[in-house]
Design an enzyme around this catalytic site. Sequence first.
Site, PDB file in Angstrom:
ATOM      1  N   ASP A 163     -38.569 -18.288  10.153  1.00 51.83           N
ATOM      2  CA  ASP A 163     -39.164 -17.796  11.318  1.00 51.83           C
ATOM      3  C   ASP A 163     -39.650 -16.462  11.184  1.00 51.83           C
ATOM      4  O   ASP A 163     -40.452 -15.976  11.366  1.00 51.83           O
ATOM      5  CB  ASP A 163     -38.386 -17.700  12.788  1.00 51.83           C
ATOM      6  N   ARG A 170     -48.121 -14.918  11.485  1.00 51.79           N
ATOM      7  CA  ARG A 170     -48.657 -15.089  12.575  1.00 51.79           C
ATOM      8  C   ARG A 170     -49.251 -13.577  13.112  1.00 51.79           C
ATOM      9  O   ARG A 170     -50.531 -13.675  13.881  1.00 51.79           O
ATOM     10  CB  ARG A 170     -48.010 -15.740  13.787  1.00 51.79           C
TER      11      ARG A 170
END
Length: 424
Positions: A163, A170
């Site tokens: 993550d 992202r």
Amino acid sequence: MTAFAAVDVIRAKRDGAALSDEQIRWVVDAYTRGDVAEEQMAALAMAVFLRGMDARETATWTGAMIDSGSRLSLDVDRPTVDKHSTGGVGDKITLPLAPLVAACGAAVPQLSGRGLGHTGGTLDKLESIPGWRAALSVDEIVRQLNDVGAVVCAATEGLAPADRKLYALRDVTGTVESIPLIASSIMSKKIAEGSAGLVLDVKTGSGAFMKSVEEASELARTLVEIGTAHGVATTALLTDMNTPLGAAVGNAVEVAEAVEVLQGGGPADVVELTVALAREMLALAGLPVDPAEVLASGEAYETWCRMIAAQGGDPSAPLPRPAHVSVVEAPSDGYLSVVDAYAVGVAAWRLGAGRARKEDPVQHAAGVLCLAKPGERVAKGQPLLELHTNTPDAVPAAREALTDAIGIADSPPEKRDLILDRIT
């Protein structure tokens, strides 16, 4: 684990296909190890952004990110329950909530983050307290949960490394707003923390990442589905973030307001949301305790003092004060109709309360005090906002952010509910 060609996985999602569990587990693992290149994962993230993922794909993606690292093993003698907020302005709820729920008999392992942009970070706020430290070992976390019942600290390095890597990607590829990717990012970390129950505060409005109620509802449902799929009892509250929570926006000012709540005072909206979230957490923990009574008793404040002291902080020490205070006045007589959360958050950030990059420092004394709430009658020239900073040169940019933040009307606005929905 079966190996795939990254380009085949990208093409499949680009063309709208549902990825298999095996494809998802492989691509997340290979990306974490460096076998899938950054540009390939960027392309896949954009394909997910455009094509979405169904509930099965999202749950599997979350599980793969959890499995990229370790899980906390919480050997504690109380039921464990956690809370996560999707981020807002003046959202200091973790500060009074964790000790309150602990005082009611649960263990609250609140692994928190730092602020970025217009939303504040819980760790930045707590570091306003002299001596307090965010970094704890797993042994220290477990010991504090058993001794105090609550801990608020930084996430340990081993939790969901996929993550951390994907989040940074992202952020620079325009794929932050994808609901499956947001949900899997949140839940991979929360599930890896090891709590048996999780309550989500999903915010909607100008100061939230989800601007519309429809978007926020979709995110909340996705989060609850992921938690349930992974065996974590999960509930979500949808809450309003068009107006800042409470009066204080910043770091030290939010700590001071949280202490007011724990001592039996504080703004009504902060108290309302703290008690509502506490009730949800205690229900998941199976503890039939009224948090409002515990808050009024002073036990939660005592737990706060013990929690802060356990992490090296001095709960009685004076908090940082700003070197410069500037006032924003009401432009006319009337009813205060709008105090825009996003604008206030940006102003606090420009004053030094937040950061533009993760490595930037923050000013603990910087922030904004909202001296009136929507619905109140105000007079022209009346102070509405106090701008706190140690760098007076930052005030003009903060005032610019507030250009359209204040609305004055001839009649009071319609009262807005703070808690909009409950999703299970």
